[in-house]
Write an enzyme that holds these catalytic residues in place. Structure first.
Site, PDB file in Angstrom:
ATOM      1  N   PHE A   1       0.845  -1.204   0.000  1.00  0.00           N
ATOM      2  CA  PHE A   1       0.000   0.000   0.000  1.00  0.00           C
ATOM      3  C   PHE A   1       0.875   1.247   0.000  1.00  0.00           C
ATOM      4  O   PHE A   1       0.649   2.190  -0.747  1.00  0.00           O
ATOM      5  CB  PHE A   1      -0.923  -0.013   1.228  1.00  0.00           C
TER       6      PHE A   1
ATOM      7  N   ASN B   1      -2.948  -7.508  -9.145  1.00  0.00           N
ATOM      8  CA  ASN B   1      -1.870  -6.558  -9.440  1.00  0.00           C
ATOM      9  C   ASN B   1      -0.668  -7.279 -10.010  1.00  0.00           C
ATOM     10  O   ASN B   1      -0.388  -8.424  -9.679  1.00  0.00           O
ATOM     11  CB  ASN B   1      -1.497  -5.748  -8.186  1.00  0.00           C
TER      12      ASN B   1
ATOM     13  N   SER C   1       6.340 -12.748  -4.112  1.00  0.00           N
ATOM     14  CA  SER C   1       5.634 -11.921  -5.088  1.00  0.00           C
ATOM     15  C   SER C   1       5.608 -12.663  -6.420  1.00  0.00           C
ATOM     16  O   SER C   1       6.650 -13.129  -6.879  1.00  0.00           O
ATOM     17  CB  SER C   1       6.334 -10.577  -5.260  1.00  0.00           C
TER      18      SER C   1
ATOM     19  N   THR D   1      -0.189 -12.758  -2.497  1.00  0.00           N
ATOM     20  CA  THR D   1      -1.268 -12.922  -3.474  1.00  0.00           C
ATOM     21  C   THR D   1      -1.121 -14.270  -4.190  1.00  0.00           C
ATOM     22  O   THR D   1      -0.060 -14.885  -4.161  1.00  0.00           O
ATOM     23  CB  THR D   1      -1.216 -11.794  -4.519  1.00  0.00           C
TER      24      THR D   1
ATOM     25  N   GLY E   1      -7.682 -10.196  -1.904  1.00  0.00           N
ATOM     26  CA  GLY E   1      -9.036  -9.850  -1.493  1.00  0.00           C
ATOM     27  C   GLY E   1      -9.857 -11.086  -1.177  1.00  0.00           C
ATOM     28  O   GLY E   1      -9.321 -12.173  -0.950  1.00  0.00           O
TER      29      GLY E   1
ATOM     30  N   GLY F   1      -7.543 -11.652   2.310  1.00  0.00           N
ATOM     31  CA  GLY F   1      -9.000 -11.664   2.279  1.00  0.00           C
ATOM     32  C   GLY F   1      -9.695 -11.232   3.548  1.00  0.00           C
ATOM     33  O   GLY F   1     -10.906 -11.433   3.683  1.00  0.00           O
TER      34      GLY F   1
ATOM     35  N   TYR G   1      -5.164  -5.458   3.050  1.00  0.00           N
ATOM     36  CA  TYR G   1      -4.958  -4.407   2.062  1.00  0.00           C
ATOM     37  C   TYR G   1      -6.207  -4.265   1.192  1.00  0.00           C
ATOM     38  O   TYR G   1      -6.909  -3.240   1.230  1.00  0.00           O
ATOM     39  CB  TYR G   1      -3.712  -4.715   1.221  1.00  0.00           C
TER      40      TYR G   1
END
Ligand SMILES: Cc1cc2nc3c(=O)[nH]c(=O)nc-3n(C[C@H](O)[C@H](O)[C@H](O)COP(=O)(O)O)c2cc1C
Length: 358
Positions: free
Chosen positions: A63, A110, A173, A241, A263, A292, A313
Site C-alpha cells: 500500500f 496486481n 511476489s 497474493t 481480497g 481476504g 490491504y
C-alpha cells in the site's frame, strides 16, 4: 474524519484507473494533519517481537511502497504498518495498467512488479520518523535485473535494520520473474542465513519475517517451515497474493489479467495455508495472517487458524479506512461474548478444523 469521507470519495476513486486512485489516496493521506489514534481496548494488545502491538490489525505490504505515509496510516488505527516492498535500486516495475479492481468479487489483481523508489529513499524517510510512536516494518525484495538476488536482500537488511521494527523477506511476489524460485529449500536456507547474519551484524534487532505464497504445495510448506525453524526466523507471514483464479470469480473479463489475486477470493486458500502452517510450527514461530480479511468475522477466523497478528490491504479499496475500527470493535465483542480478556487463547484453537476445510 477521513473514515466518514470515504463513502463520498469511493465513487470518485472507483471512477478512476486503480493506480491513479491509489496515488490520489496516498496524496490525501500525506496531507492529513498528524493525529494519534484513539487508545485501543487493552484486550486487543499483542506482545510480540519484544514490542507491544496495541491491536493486531496491520496494514499489509504494497500500500505504502515508498514509506511516505506510515504515520498517517498509524493514525487510522492500524496496530502496525508494513511499508515497501522495497528493492535496492530504483526500478519502474511493469508497464501500466498493472492493477485491476474486480469489484463484484471484492478482489484486486496486481502485477506491479516491485516498482520502487529504491532503498535510499525509503531508508531516509524511515530515518526521518525515528522516535515517533507506532510499529513500522519493511517488506524487502530483489531488483528484477539483479545478478545476485541474495545480495539484494542482504543490502536491504543491512540498511533498514536500524529503522524498522521488522523486516519481511518477500520471496513470494508473483510479479518478478524467478523470485518465487527463492522459496526452494537450498536457496531459502542460504538466503535466511545471510539475512539473519546481516541483521545481527547491524547492531539492531528487528524481527526477521518470511512471507510465503499461497500457491506452494504442502511438501513445499514442510520444507519451508523446517528451514524457517532451523534458521531461527522470528515470524511467518501467510500469505502473499495468488496466481490461481478460483472458479467463483464473476469478473471474468478481468480475471484473465496476469498478476497476483488478493481480497475476498484469496481468503479460503490463505487461511487454509495459515492453519497448515500453524499445525507445523505451533507456538515456535508466530504467524501473521493475511489474505481476504474484510470483516471482524474473517479476522477472527484468521486468529482461530493460528495468526497472532493480522494484515489487510484489498478490503480497504472497497470498505475504506473505517474497516479498521469495525474489525477492532468486532474482535472486542467476540472476546467479551466468550468471557476472554486477551486474544491469546483464540490463536490456533481451530487450526486442525480449518486445515481440513472446516
Ligand atoms: C496492489 C498491491 C501491491 C502489493 N505489493 C506487495 C509488495 O510489494 N510486497 C508484498 O510482499 N506483498 C504485496 N502485496 C500483497 C499484500 O501485502 C497481501 O499479502 C495480499 O494482498 C493479501 O492481502 P489482502 O487480501 O488483504 O489484500 C500487494 C498487494 C496488492 C493488492
Amino acid at each position: 474524519m477521513i473514515e466518514a469521507l470515504f463513502p463520498l470519495a469511493r465513487p470518485i476513486l472507483h471512477g478512476l484507473d486503480a493506480e491513479t486512485a491509489h496515488d490520489l489516496t496516498l496524496r490525501g493521506l500525506s496531507l492529513l494533519p498528524p493525529r494519534s489514534p484513539a487508545p485501543d481496548d487493552s484486550a486487543l494488545a499483542v506482545e510480540l517481537f519484544g514490542r507491544r502491538f496495541p491491536n493486531p490489525v496491520g496494514l499489509a505490504a504494497g500500500f505504502d511502497k515508498g514509506a511516505r505515509v506510515a504515520d498517517a496510516l498509524l493514525g487510522l488505527g492500524f496496530g502496525f504498518v508494513e511499508v515497501g516492498g522495497v528493492v535496492p535500486l530504483p526500478q519502474p516495475g511493469n508497464p501500466r495498467p498493472r492493477v485491476f479492481r474486480l469489484t463484484r468479487d471484492r478482489a484486486v489483481i496486481n502485477r506491479f512488479g516491485l516498482n520502487s523508489e529504491g532503498l535510499d529513499a525509503v531508508a531516509d524517510r524511515l530515518k526521518a520518523r525515528a522516535g515517533r510512536p507506532g510499529i513500522v516494518g519493511v517488506n524487502i525484495g530483489a531488483n528484477k535485473e539483479s545478478t545476485d538476488r541474495l545480495a539484494d536482500y542482504v543490502a536491504c537488511t543491512a540498511r533498514l535494520a536500524p529503522h524498522a521494527a521488522f523486516l519481511t523477506v518477500n520471496v513470494s511476489s508473483p510479479n518478478t520473474p524467478g523470485l518465487r524460485d527463492l522459496q526452494g529449500e537450498a536457496f531459502l536456507d542460504d538466503l535466511l542465513a545471510r539475512v539473519i547474519a546481516a541483521r545481527d551484524a547491524s547492531g539492531a534487532r528487528p524481527a526477521v519475517l518470511l512471507k510465503i505464497a499461497p500457491d506452494i504445495s504442502l511438501d513445499g510448506l514442510d520444507a519451508m517451515t523446517s528451514t524457517a525453524l532451523r534458521r531461527g526466523i522470528d515470524g511467518l507471514v501467510v500469505s502473499n497474493t495468488t496466481i490461481a483464479r478460483p472458479a467463483s470469480l464473476t469478473e471474468t473479463a478481468l480475471a484473465g489479467e496476469t498478476g497476483g489475486l488478493s481480497g475476498r477470493p484469496l481468503f479460503t486458500a490463505s487461511t487454509g495455508l495459515l492453519a497448515e502452517t500453524f499445525l507445523r510450527v505451533g507456538d515456535r514461530i508466530p504467524l501473521i495472517g493475511v489474505g481476504g480479511i474484510d470483516s471482524a468475522e474473517t479476522a477472527w477466523t484468521k486468529l482461530r487458524a493460528g495468526a497472532r497478528l493480522l494484515q489487510l490491504y484489498s478490503a480497504l479499496v472497497y470498505e475504506g479506512p473505517g474497516l479498521v475500527g469495525t474489525i477492532k470493535r468486532g474482535l472486542v465483542d467476540r472476546l467479551r461474548a466468550e468471557g476472554l480478556s486477551s486474544l491469546a487463547p483464540v490463536v490456533g484453537r481451530d487450526a486442525a478444523d480449518i486445515a481440513r476445510g472446516g
